[in-house]
Scaffold this active site. Structure first.
Site, PDB file in Angstrom:
ATOM      1  CD  GLU A  22      -2.824  -0.907   2.432  1.00 47.42           C
ATOM      2  OE1 GLU A  22      -4.021  -0.588   2.355  1.00 47.42           O
ATOM      3  OE2 GLU A  22      -2.442  -1.269   3.510  1.00 47.42           O
ATOM      4  CE1 TYR A  54     -17.637  25.341  -3.869  1.00 43.36           C
ATOM      5  CE2 TYR A  54     -18.900  26.663  -2.155  1.00 43.36           C
ATOM      6  CZ  TYR A  54     -18.768  26.193  -3.520  1.00 43.36           C
ATOM      7  OH  TYR A  54     -19.606  26.726  -4.199  1.00 43.36           O
ATOM      8  CD  GLU A  74      -9.034   3.730  12.110  1.00 43.03           C
ATOM      9  OE1 GLU A  74      -9.780   2.816  12.587  1.00 43.03           O
ATOM     10  OE2 GLU A  74      -7.982   3.722  11.611  1.00 43.03           O
ATOM     11  CE  LYS A  99      -6.563   1.460   2.579  1.00 45.30           C
ATOM     12  NZ  LYS A  99      -5.731   1.109   3.904  1.00 45.30           N
TER      13      LYS A  99
END
Length: 120
Positions: A22, A54, A74, A99
């Site tokens: 990864e 934004y 997290e 993900k």
């Protein structure tokens, strides 16, 4: 008064994850944001300075996702929340990190973590 501004589907390519492959190959992460913002001042003035820009915020979020790999979504979600809460008009933020290509040995559509953080 608090309104909600949603920005969904922010695609980022990054190298987060626990596994070596990864970190080496990277993958797509998709970010959804919901921001608590009082939009009344901007509605009255029609001036961008009275609300959250934004476009600028998305650029900052994307940059924060695409830098410094971490192991866990997290940790990434908290990093994104911290970026959003630097905007003085944001009372709280709900961040979802998707993900979709997580290394799971099963057929699945998505892995997503949602956190909610607020300014103290």
């Amino acid at each position: 008064m608090t309104d909600e501004l949603a920005i969904t589907g922010i695609e980022c390519y990054a190298y987060h994850g626990v596994f070596e492959f990864e970190r080496r190959e990277g993958q797509i992460f998709v970010i959804d944001l919901v921001l608590a913002v009082d939009t009344a001042p901007a509605a009255a003035s029609d001036d961008l300075r009275d609300t959250v820009d934004y476009g600028s915020l998305v650029a900052k979020v994307k940059a924060s996702v695409e830098r410094d790999p971490v192991d866990l979504i997290e940790t990434l979600a908290q990093r994104i929340a911290d970026v959003c809460l630097l905007e003085r008009r944001v009372e709280w933020v709900r961040v979802t990190v998707h993900k979709p290509d997580a290394p799971i040995d099963a057929t699945f559509s998505d892995v997503a973590l949602t956190i909610r953080r607020q300014n103290s």
